[in-house]
Motif scaffolding. Structure first.
Motif, short mmCIF file in Angstrom:
data_model
loop_
_atom_site.label_atom_id
_atom_site.label_comp_id
_atom_site.label_asym_id
_atom_site.label_seq_id
_atom_site.Cartn_x
_atom_site.Cartn_y
_atom_site.Cartn_z
N UNK A 132 0.85 -1.19 0.00
CA UNK A 132 0.00 0.00 0.00
C UNK A 132 0.88 1.24 0.00
N UNK A 133 0.30 2.36 -0.38
CA UNK A 133 1.02 3.62 -0.52
C UNK A 133 0.40 4.67 0.39
N UNK A 134 1.20 5.25 1.25
CA UNK A 134 0.72 6.31 2.14
C UNK A 134 0.38 7.56 1.34
N UNK A 135 -0.67 8.23 1.76
CA UNK A 135 -0.99 9.54 1.17
C UNK A 135 0.15 10.51 1.52
N UNK A 136 0.30 11.57 0.73
CA UNK A 136 1.37 12.53 1.02
C UNK A 136 1.34 13.01 2.47
N UNK A 137 2.50 12.96 3.12
CA UNK A 137 2.63 13.40 4.49
C UNK A 137 2.18 12.39 5.54
N UNK A 193 3.26 9.00 5.68
CA UNK A 193 4.15 7.84 5.77
C UNK A 193 4.53 7.45 7.19
N UNK A 194 4.90 8.41 8.00
CA UNK A 194 5.30 8.10 9.37
C UNK A 194 4.11 7.63 10.21
N UNK A 195 2.94 8.17 9.94
CA UNK A 195 1.73 7.74 10.64
C UNK A 195 1.41 6.29 10.28
#
Length: 109
Positions: free
Chosen positions: A19-24, A26-28
């Protein structure tokens, strides 16, 4: 879940979730995934649950999972903490859900 119907009835279940994190986010996502990993690794039928971020794009995550058998995987996907994780993850990733790829050993070992 329909995916269970297609899985072998004996032997380990191995898969990759991507899966790909939405912008900003990733750390969450990484923190959320760390919490899930702690729970999954305690499951009686879990053999491996390894989480990775791609080197070429840190917003992309790959999770490598192995479960003892179909019953263990079924227990995993029905665990209550999994539903909580997936509901939160859907808010944080580009895809509607994790993209699952099930694996089988090749004939060359």
């Amino acid at each position: 879940m329909d995916m269970l119907n297609d899985l072998p009835t004996t032997g380990p279940i191995t898969l990759i979730a991507e899966f790909t994190a939405r912008p900003g986010q990733g750390d969450t996502v990484a923190a959320l995934l760390a919490g899930l990993a702690a729970d999954v690794r305690q499951e009686q039928g879990n053999i491996a649950f390894e989480c990775f971020r791609r080197l070429d794009d840190a917003s992309k995550f790959v999770v490598y999972e192995i479960y003892r058998d179909k019953a263990a995987f079924s227990a995993h996907i029905t665990a209550p903490y999994g539903a909580v994780f997936n509901a939160r993850l859907r808010e944080l990733i580009v895809e509607p859900n994790s993209v699952l790829t099930f694996l089988t050993p090749s004939s060359v070992q």
